[in-house]
Design an enzyme around this catalytic site. Structure first.
Site, mmCIF file in Angstrom:
data_model
loop_
_atom_site.group_PDB
_atom_site.id
_atom_site.type_symbol
_atom_site.label_atom_id
_atom_site.label_comp_id
_atom_site.label_asym_id
_atom_site.label_seq_id
_atom_site.Cartn_x
_atom_site.Cartn_y
_atom_site.Cartn_z
ATOM 1 N N TYR A 116 0.843 -1.208 0.000
ATOM 2 C CA TYR A 116 0.000 0.000 0.000
ATOM 3 C C TYR A 116 0.870 1.248 0.000
ATOM 4 O O TYR A 116 0.571 2.226 -0.682
ATOM 5 C CB TYR A 116 -0.938 0.017 1.220
ATOM 6 C CG TYR A 116 -1.949 1.136 1.127
ATOM 7 C CD1 TYR A 116 -3.185 0.927 0.508
ATOM 8 C CD2 TYR A 116 -1.654 2.411 1.603
ATOM 9 C CE1 TYR A 116 -4.089 1.957 0.371
ATOM 10 C CE2 TYR A 116 -2.561 3.453 1.465
ATOM 11 C CZ TYR A 116 -3.780 3.221 0.852
ATOM 12 O OH TYR A 116 -4.682 4.245 0.713
ATOM 13 N N PHE A 127 -7.026 21.247 -25.206
ATOM 14 C CA PHE A 127 -7.331 19.825 -25.278
ATOM 15 C C PHE A 127 -8.573 19.607 -24.417
ATOM 16 O O PHE A 127 -8.768 20.270 -23.405
ATOM 17 C CB PHE A 127 -6.167 18.929 -24.831
ATOM 18 C CG PHE A 127 -6.544 17.486 -25.005
ATOM 19 C CD1 PHE A 127 -6.699 16.971 -26.281
ATOM 20 C CD2 PHE A 127 -6.834 16.667 -23.926
ATOM 21 C CE1 PHE A 127 -7.135 15.660 -26.476
ATOM 22 C CE2 PHE A 127 -7.255 15.362 -24.111
ATOM 23 C CZ PHE A 127 -7.405 14.856 -25.388
ATOM 24 N N THR A 128 -9.404 18.659 -24.830
ATOM 25 C CA THR A 128 -10.737 18.476 -24.225
ATOM 26 C C THR A 128 -10.699 18.368 -22.696
ATOM 27 O O THR A 128 -11.318 19.176 -21.992
ATOM 28 C CB THR A 128 -11.393 17.222 -24.823
ATOM 29 O OG1 THR A 128 -10.492 16.124 -24.684
ATOM 30 C CG2 THR A 128 -11.724 17.426 -26.304
ATOM 31 N N ASP A 130 2.186 20.106 -20.846
ATOM 32 C CA ASP A 130 1.462 18.844 -21.059
ATOM 33 C C ASP A 130 2.415 17.970 -21.862
ATOM 34 O O ASP A 130 2.510 18.064 -23.086
ATOM 35 C CB ASP A 130 0.155 19.090 -21.813
ATOM 36 C CG ASP A 130 -0.627 17.787 -22.025
ATOM 37 O OD1 ASP A 130 -0.005 16.713 -21.927
ATOM 38 O OD2 ASP A 130 -1.836 17.848 -22.291
ATOM 39 N N LYS A 132 0.386 7.275 -23.442
ATOM 40 C CA LYS A 132 0.874 7.598 -24.789
ATOM 41 C C LYS A 132 2.383 7.305 -24.873
ATOM 42 O O LYS A 132 2.760 6.157 -25.037
ATOM 43 C CB LYS A 132 0.575 9.062 -25.136
ATOM 44 C CG LYS A 132 -0.886 9.305 -25.518
ATOM 45 C CD LYS A 132 -1.790 9.479 -24.350
ATOM 46 C CE LYS A 132 -3.108 10.105 -24.686
ATOM 47 N NZ LYS A 132 -4.013 10.143 -23.525
ATOM 48 N N ARG A 178 -12.656 14.923 -34.393
ATOM 49 C CA ARG A 178 -11.974 15.995 -33.670
ATOM 50 C C ARG A 178 -12.402 17.312 -34.328
ATOM 51 O O ARG A 178 -11.685 17.902 -35.109
ATOM 52 C CB ARG A 178 -10.449 15.843 -33.724
ATOM 53 C CG ARG A 178 -9.891 14.655 -32.970
ATOM 54 C CD ARG A 178 -9.649 14.830 -31.491
ATOM 55 N NE ARG A 178 -10.772 14.716 -30.598
ATOM 56 C CZ ARG A 178 -10.683 14.351 -29.319
ATOM 57 N NH1 ARG A 178 -9.518 14.032 -28.793
ATOM 58 N NH2 ARG A 178 -11.738 14.322 -28.542
ATOM 59 N N PHE A 216 -18.341 14.425 -26.731
ATOM 60 C CA PHE A 216 -17.936 13.545 -27.830
ATOM 61 C C PHE A 216 -17.864 12.081 -27.418
ATOM 62 O O PHE A 216 -18.030 11.194 -28.237
ATOM 63 C CB PHE A 216 -16.583 13.996 -28.411
ATOM 64 C CG PHE A 216 -15.480 14.034 -27.396
ATOM 65 C CD1 PHE A 216 -15.299 15.142 -26.589
ATOM 66 C CD2 PHE A 216 -14.622 12.961 -27.239
ATOM 67 C CE1 PHE A 216 -14.283 15.183 -25.644
ATOM 68 C CE2 PHE A 216 -13.597 12.984 -26.305
ATOM 69 C CZ PHE A 216 -13.443 14.096 -25.492
HETATM 70 O O1 PLI Z 1 -6.646 10.163 -21.277
HETATM 71 P P1 PLI Z 1 -5.864 10.657 -20.115
HETATM 72 O O2 PLI Z 1 -6.732 11.068 -18.987
HETATM 73 O O3 PLI Z 1 -4.795 9.699 -19.692
HETATM 74 O O4 PLI Z 1 -5.036 11.960 -20.609
HETATM 75 C C1 PLI Z 1 -5.648 13.153 -20.932
HETATM 76 C C2 PLI Z 1 -4.857 13.847 -21.996
HETATM 77 C C3 PLI Z 1 -4.122 14.963 -21.678
HETATM 78 N N1 PLI Z 1 -3.416 15.634 -22.621
HETATM 79 C C4 PLI Z 1 -3.395 15.243 -23.906
HETATM 80 C C5 PLI Z 1 -2.614 16.038 -24.890
HETATM 81 C C6 PLI Z 1 -4.104 14.129 -24.297
HETATM 82 O O5 PLI Z 1 -4.059 13.749 -25.575
HETATM 83 C C7 PLI Z 1 -4.880 13.385 -23.340
HETATM 84 C C8 PLI Z 1 -5.670 12.287 -23.699
HETATM 85 N N2 PLI Z 1 -5.836 11.983 -24.969
HETATM 86 C C9 PLI Z 1 -6.610 11.021 -25.487
HETATM 87 C C10 PLI Z 1 -7.452 10.112 -24.672
HETATM 88 C C11 PLI Z 1 -6.599 10.894 -26.925
HETATM 89 O O6 PLI Z 1 -7.265 9.996 -27.466
HETATM 90 O O7 PLI Z 1 -5.908 11.694 -27.567
#
Ligand code: PLI
Length: 476
Positions: free
Chosen positions: A77, A129-130, A220, A263, A387, A454
């Site tokens: 933990y 970004f969303t 970011d 990513k 998008r 979306f």
């Molecule tokens: O999907 P998350 O919560 O792990 O991350 C959010 C996020 C933050 N910044 C940027 C630049 C992103 O591209 C992002 C998430 N992007 C997704 C899910 C995508 O499909 O691009």
């Protein structure tokens, strides 16, 4: 006799050890599936998808080393061994001494927005970004787009469309005052602009302006390595620097950063909030306990943190990042051969189709990009993502739809997952929809959730909608 040198190709720096079967479906099956999904590719079941280019987020193939790392997960933990490995690598690769893990990127965005934003503050950034913008708004802030104009022009080949327009940023500082700016936010390979990088020189200038006014600069760093690769390829003076070296130099300009580890880090889940600011770190370390979990696991299992730590070592390997970006480029170049309009230059993580250029007969209110994504799925089972106006949502003050200049469909490539043959199949499907584009009919939104619409919105073809209304009127 002198012979012309033979062109030498690049190839993936790995071979495949485990495979996952794909299932092809019939057009009839897909038409039924997309109708049942309300013409939203997010609502399709994965079993109905053939080639999944919805996102590169958490959909990556891990390496044998990462899988081996999962087996040495220390599921304590508190104080997991894997946390310390990850902490050391955050310092090594991002140069940030303080860090908390989070379950994914938006969780880090939530924490940093709560910590740095006061109601009435502004957060300028190189395009929204969303999830980032939503967390800024939920904290009472207002996002301001200070990206260069070229970022909004799909055909403009500017090599650094992720750059901040310094005049726009300076004008905002003059207008609202530096104290009202919570921080400047810069994203690597800007997602909504088409996967476009910023240059090191632009970053240097933004940092200088922020420093002059005492404004924080946050990063970011979700796709920072792709940005580093583009700097190495395109910016004078950086060609001989390593990806790790460029990443380190980039990060040195920032006060802190957040990462969706799903990513660059080539894992399936995870996030990072890291900073050199002790005060911000103290607050994050406290808040993470409320929303995520203890500060040494932040909503993750020990094995997830180990896979992240190893993924970080792999993300800066030149062969990996080159194969990743060049695969996307290959897809874009093939689409160009068929005359399909795509965002230029080709992005780092995805090829973005210009839906407005492709379907000029559809008005914006009929969501050309949403329509195009559904049409590509129906054609071949290739799943992509809208998008454009659906992703952009509504203005929180007026409640009106925001129609961004970019109305795009994203073909996004998970890392180390698909082969060139999958890309060829994808390209042929998009080319087929393009060849028959006049037949594509628009959509109308029939259900709209309050946040990040979306993901869950539903649609119907405009023609079907008209027929249904006429039938209801007749029944009355
Ligand atoms: O999907 P998350 O919560 O792990 O991350 C959010 C996020 C933050 N910044 C940027 C630049 C992103 O591209 C992002 C998430 N992007 C997704 C899910 C995508 O499909 O691009």
């Amino acid at each position: 006799m002198a012979t012309k040198p033979i062109k030498r190709s690049w190839a993936e720096p790995f071979k495949i050890k485990v495979v996952e079967p794909l299932v092809e479906t019939t057009r009839r099956h897909r038409e039924k599936a997309i109708r049942a999904a309300g013409y939203n590719t997010f609502l399709l079941a994965s079993r109905d998808v053939y080639i999944d280019l919805l996102t590169d987020s958490g959909t990556n193939a891990m390496s044998d080393r990462q899988w081996a790392g999962m087996m040495v997960g220390d599921e304590a933990y508190a104080g997991s061994e894997n946390f310390y490995h990850l902490e050391a690598n955050v310092a090594r690769f991002y140069g940030m001494p303080f860090f908390v893990p989070t379950h994914q990127g938006r969780a880090a965005e939530h924490l940093i927005s709560r910590i740095l934003i006061k109601p009435g503050d502004y957060i300028p950034g190189n395009m929204y970004f969303t999830t980032t913008r939503l967390h800024q708004e939920l904290a009472g802030g207002t996002f301001v787009d200070v990206s260069i104009d070229a970022a909004h022009e799909p055909a403009n080949p500017h090599p650094f469309k992720g750059n901040v327009d310094l005049d726009k940023l300076a004008a905002l500082i003059r207008k609202v005052g530096a104290k009202k700016i919570a921080y400047v936010s810069m994203a690597g390979t800007v997602n909504m602009a088409g996967g476009q990088p910023f240059s090191m020189e632009n970053l240097r200038q933004v940092a200088a302006l922020c420093q002059k006014h005492g404004i924080r600069l946050w990063f970011d760093a979700t796709r920072a390595c792709e940005n580093a690769f583009f700097i190495q390829e395109r910016e004078a003076g950086w060609g001989r620097h390593s990806i790790a070296g460029i990443l380190h130099t980039m990060c040195a300009y920032f006060d802190g950063l957040w990462v969706s580890a799903k990513k660059d880090l080539m894992v399936n889940i995870g996030g990072i909030l890291a900073t050199r600011d002790r005060e911000v770190f103290e607050k994050a370390r406290n808040l993470v306990v409320v929303y995520e979990g203890l500060h040494t696991y932040g909503g993750l299992a020990g094995r997830d943190m180990e896979a992240m730590a190893i993924g970080m070592e792999e993300m800066v390997a030149y062969e990996n990042i080159r194969a990743r970006v060049k695969q996307v480029e290959y897809c874009g170049r093939q689409l160009e051969k068929y005359g399909v309009p795509i965002v230029q230059p080709i992005g780092g993580h995805a090829v973005f189709l210009d839906a407005q250029a492709m379907l000029p007969h559809l008005p914006r209110e009929q969501f050309p990009a949403q329509t195009l994504a559904a049409a590509i799925y129906a054609d071949s089972g290739v799943r992509s993502m809208e998008r454009g106006a659906v992703s952009s949502g509504r203005d929180p003050r007026t409640g009106k739809n925001i129609y961004p200049r970019l109305e795009l469909v994203r073909l996004t490539f998970p890392r180390r997952v698909y082969t060139q043959a999958h890309i060829d199949v994808t390209v042929e499907s998009v080319a087929n929809v393009h060849a028959n584009r006049e037949r594509v009919r628009g959509l109308k939104m029939t259900y709209e959730p309050q946040y990040l619409r979306f993901f869950q919105a539903r649609f119907e073809p405009v023609a079907a909608m008209r027929k249904r209304r006429a039938a209801t009127a007749r029944a009355r």
